[in-house]
Design a protein around this motif. Structure first.
Motif: not given
Length: 129
Positions: A17-24, A40-42, A82-94
């Motif tokens: 996860l910490p190595r993901l890039e935008l759009g992954d 992966q968001l900005t 939002q048809p699925n269960w969801w969660l936003l994690f607004r912190k980067w880098p991890l």
């Protein structure tokens, strides 16, 4: 990823996860259209877990399973946006502990809520959107 235990699958995902890039995109998918996924968001990650909208009739989540989703921290579907269960994690880098927490959520949801019996049932797909 080729894991022999839930703990190993969680560790492998957390390491990635910490190595993901935008759009992954990373999807953990099991038979019966049971899945958790992340994008992966900005400034963090957007997570999804399949809802009854996309599950076959024999695989629909019962009320106690939906309660378990809420207890794990998932936000309920909000049709039509939002048809699925969801969660936003607004912190980067991890930080590694955040990556572990997210990986544990994705993996434990498959096992504890969707009833996936072992990591050998889980296919991990990753691509750039």
């Amino acid at each position: 990823m080729n894991a022999s235990s839930w703990a190993e699958l969680t560790e492998q995902l957390a390491d990635r996860l910490p190595r993901l890039e935008l759009g992954d995109v990373v999807i953990l998918e099991a038979p019966g259209n049971r899945y958790t996924e992340l994008f992966q968001l900005t400034d963090g990650l957007a997570l999804d877990a399949v809802s009854n909208t996309f599950l076959p009739p024999e695989g629909q989540l019962a009320a106690e399973q939906e309660a378990a989703m809420r207890a794990k921290g998932w936000q309920p579907p909000d049709e039509p946006d939002q048809p699925n269960w969801w969660l936003l994690f607004r912190k980067w880098p991890l930080h590694s502990r955040d990556a572990t927490r997210i990986a544990e959520l994705m993996v434990s949801t498959l096992h504890d809520v969707y009833g996936v019996t072992g990591p050998s049932e889980v296919e991990v797909r990753a691509f750039k959107q």
